[in-house]
Scaffold this active site. Structure first.
Site, short mmCIF file in Angstrom:
data_model
loop_
_atom_site.label_atom_id
_atom_site.label_comp_id
_atom_site.label_asym_id
_atom_site.label_seq_id
_atom_site.Cartn_x
_atom_site.Cartn_y
_atom_site.Cartn_z
N THR A 211 29.77 182.99 9.80
CA THR A 211 29.41 184.42 9.88
C THR A 211 28.06 184.61 10.55
O THR A 211 27.17 183.75 10.44
CB THR A 211 29.35 185.02 8.47
OG1 THR A 211 28.79 186.34 8.55
CG2 THR A 211 28.46 184.20 7.54
N TYR B 154 25.70 185.48 0.47
CA TYR B 154 26.89 185.28 1.30
C TYR B 154 26.55 184.44 2.54
O TYR B 154 27.18 183.42 2.82
CB TYR B 154 27.48 186.64 1.70
CG TYR B 154 28.53 186.52 2.77
CD1 TYR B 154 29.73 185.87 2.51
CD2 TYR B 154 28.31 187.04 4.05
CE1 TYR B 154 30.69 185.73 3.51
CE2 TYR B 154 29.26 186.91 5.04
CZ TYR B 154 30.45 186.25 4.77
OH TYR B 154 31.39 186.11 5.75
#
Ligand code: UDP
Length: 330
Positions: free
Chosen positions: A117, A141
């Site tokens: 990501t 995250y």
């Protein structure tokens, strides 16, 4: 043609990649615990219901399938939730990925494609961000994905018989052009989905999180990429590894940023609905701007996006939302 084992293949991004793999003639097996995925989303190959935390089931499913490569999508993905509940993210993302990598090492599976990501960059110093820029995640995250990237780098360094590609996704949105599959979460938090569900009347209003960012209109800038273009990036990465290409990392975005207000405007135009929008405080863990420098994946893997247009992304997502609504009602 190759045999590809896909964790999380019943989820939003995984199911679009399974579709692309199947259409390209590869043999696919999906492994998914259906916590956020759906059986109907798996358009090609078989589905083994299982958790990546369940090492025995995972190993049996991989051993029996004998994959040429594994694509790993099974993970949690919400920034705000990761800030509230970091251990949930560190357990499922890095700890369970470690499980998977150990199993792959035991079974000598040679190739791995990882869903990373743009959140690994945190708040980049320069925009657009390049793969070689520093990794400095500002939420659990992003940190959880960065850890897996590190496992992969170390493992591929240690073993000549293992290579990987990590794809750093920017903001994935849109849906299958034929509306067979698309995003389907119990509590959707992503901007485009929230906006369209607000237009459909499923939420009373759309909140804009933060209007005081150092950007042109004060709202966050993101690089939105159509999920089918992201899927074709995975096929390009697979071809690279199958051809003997080395381990590598690529950004997946278009290199063009849109603000939250741009997205809202496009969503209103495409739906023809003037839904209610409310300015709200910043959301924890959000960087002001994230835009990809995507020149490496284009040059190295020959990736050519086909849907690089915010309106196309939103239109396919809107068509899908309406199909989904009928699907859930019936
Ligand atoms: N956002 C917003 N309202 C929403 C959902 C998201 O203003 O209901 C903003 C969010 O703060 C961020 C951008 O939209 O600036 C993209 O957020 P999203 O959750 O879609 O993706 P992320 O960038 O967190 O992966």
């Amino acid at each position: 043609m190759a045999r590809i084992f896909v964790t999380g293949g019943a989820g939003y991004i995984g199911s679009h990649v399974v579709k692309a793999l199947g259409e390209a003639g590869h043999t696919v097996r999906t492994y998914d615990n259906l916590s956020t995925g759906n059986r109907w989303a798996v358009l090609f190959g078989d589905l083994v219901e299982g958790d990546i935390a369940d090492r025995e089931t995972l190993k049996r499913a991989i051993e029996a399938f004998r994959p040429d490569a594994v694509m790993h999508f099974a993970a949690f993905i919400e920034v705000a939730e990761s800030v509230r509940n970091p251990l949930k993210y560190y357990r499922n993302n890095p700890a369970n990925a470690l499980n998977l990598l150990e199993v792959l090492q035991e079974l000598a599976v040679p190739r791995f494609i990882f869903s990373s990501t743009a959140a690994v960059y945190g708040t980049p110093e320069t925009i657009p961000v390049r793969e070689s820029d520093p990794l400095c995640p500002i939420n659990p995250y992003g940190a959880s994905k960065m850890l897996v990237e590190r496992f992969l780098a170390d493992l591929s360094f240690a073993r000549d018989d293992f290579s990987y590609v990590a794809l750093r996704y920017f903001n994935v949105a849109g849906a299958d052009a034929q509306s067979r599959i698309g995003q389907c979460y119990k509590n959707p938090t992503h901007l485009i989905t929230r906006a369209l569900k607000t237009a459909l009347g499923e939420f009373p209003k759309l909140q804009v999180f933060g209007t005081d960012y150092p950007t042109q209109d004060g709202t966050c800038i993101r690089d939105y990429i159509h999920v089918d273009d992201l899927a074709s990036a995975h096929l390009a990465a697979l071809d690279h590894l199958l051809a003997g290409g080395g381990s590598d990392i690529f950004n997946c975005g278009y290199g063009r940023g849109y603000s939250v207000r741009d997205v809202v405007e496009s969503a209103k135009r495409i739906t023809g609905i003037d839904f209610t929008v409310e300015e709200a405080p910043r959301r924890e863990g959000d960087p002001a701007a994230l835009v990809a420098d995507s020149s490496r994946i284009t040059a190295q893997l020959g990736w050519t996006p086909r849907f690089a247009d915010l309106d196309v992304i939103i239109r396919t997502a809107w068509d899908w939302e309406q199909v989904l609504k009928r699907k859930l009602v019936s």
